[in-house]
Design an enzyme around this catalytic site. Structure first.
Site, mmCIF file in Angstrom:
data_model
loop_
_atom_site.group_PDB
_atom_site.id
_atom_site.type_symbol
_atom_site.label_atom_id
_atom_site.label_comp_id
_atom_site.label_asym_id
_atom_site.label_seq_id
_atom_site.Cartn_x
_atom_site.Cartn_y
_atom_site.Cartn_z
ATOM 1 N N CYS A 78 27.643 5.110 31.003
ATOM 2 C CA CYS A 78 27.063 4.952 29.798
ATOM 3 C C CYS A 78 26.928 6.322 29.422
ATOM 4 O O CYS A 78 28.031 6.972 28.457
ATOM 5 C CB CYS A 78 25.778 5.333 30.580
ATOM 6 S SG CYS A 78 24.198 4.460 29.062
ATOM 7 N N HIS A 168 24.787 -0.251 33.183
ATOM 8 C CA HIS A 168 24.889 0.380 33.728
ATOM 9 C C HIS A 168 25.110 -0.832 34.930
ATOM 10 O O HIS A 168 24.392 -1.628 35.486
ATOM 11 C CB HIS A 168 23.463 0.313 33.547
ATOM 12 C CG HIS A 168 23.180 1.423 32.919
ATOM 13 N ND1 HIS A 168 22.482 2.629 33.794
ATOM 14 C CD2 HIS A 168 22.788 1.486 31.734
ATOM 15 C CE1 HIS A 168 22.054 3.754 32.081
ATOM 16 N NE2 HIS A 168 22.541 2.977 31.224
ATOM 17 N N GLU A 170 25.097 -0.066 38.396
ATOM 18 C CA GLU A 170 23.446 -0.042 38.986
ATOM 19 C C GLU A 170 22.302 -1.068 38.229
ATOM 20 O O GLU A 170 21.458 -0.607 39.780
ATOM 21 C CB GLU A 170 23.490 1.455 39.304
ATOM 22 C CG GLU A 170 22.313 1.855 38.255
ATOM 23 C CD GLU A 170 22.843 2.404 37.360
ATOM 24 O OE1 GLU A 170 22.498 3.416 36.194
ATOM 25 O OE2 GLU A 170 24.220 2.075 36.684
#
Length: 193
Positions: A78, A168, A170
């Site tokens: 990001c 992202h 995650e």
């Protein structure tokens, strides 16, 4: 192998740390404001985390990259993606529609080792309001994936082990986040401290 995770104070940073823990890789987390000239010296890999604001708000990241970009394997997520693209000459633009908590489809368009053994399309989670312009993308970088709205979602350096993703990995909305991190860590760095 030893990994330095640079924490740019995003709520997602420790979700990334949790994924790294699953990979049993030695790592340290360092807050961006504590980043000094030689901090990354004893690490083979550097992960630049998400964070608020734009890359130029973090001059210490650019100083660190200036010193280590030819010596370390680097992954930006990001804000980290935007930082790496801008470091190599890319241009950011403000998106018309902010993408916070949006699920989109990633479209892989190269044989990037980051996406080794993954499908060419899968779900990703987006949380950003800036993008990197595709039109004047730096010659030394290759765009490796776009989203279904044709926003640059991933890149790699053409000759160095430097990678980044705008999405992202995650996020609970992203498929294959752990595999993407595992793939990155499996790529040999240019040096082994």
């Amino acid at each position: 192998m030893k990994l330095l995770i640079i924490n740019n104070h995003d709520s997602f940073t420790f979700n990334l740390v949790d994924l790294i823990r699953k990979l049993n890789v030695p790592y340290d987390v360092l807050n961006v404001e504590d980043l000094k000239e030689n901090t990354a010296e004893n690490y083979s890999h550097i992960l630049i985390s998400p964070g608020p604001d734009i890359p130029r708000a973090y001059p210490q990241l650019f100083s660190m990259l200036e010193k280590y970009y030819q010596q370390k394997s680097i992954l930006g997520v990001c804000l980290g993606h935007q930082t790496l693209c801008e470091f190599f000459g890319g241009t950011l633009y403000n998106l018309e529609n902010v993408r916070h908590g949006q699920k989109r489809t990633l479209k892989v368009r190269s044989n990037s080792p980051l996406f080794f053994d993954l499908p060419t399309e899968f779900n990703i989670g987006l949380y950003h309001s800036w993008g990197v312009q595709e039109e004047d993308f730096p010659d030394c970088l290759e765009i490796t994936a776009l989203c279904d709205e044709d926003v640059v979602m991933a890149m790699q350096h053409k000759s160095l082990p430097i990678y980044s993703v705008q999405f992202h990995p995650e996020s609970y909305m992203s498929d294959f986040g752990e595999k993407i991190l595992r793939n990155w860590l499996a790529i040999p760095p240019t040096t082994n401290p």
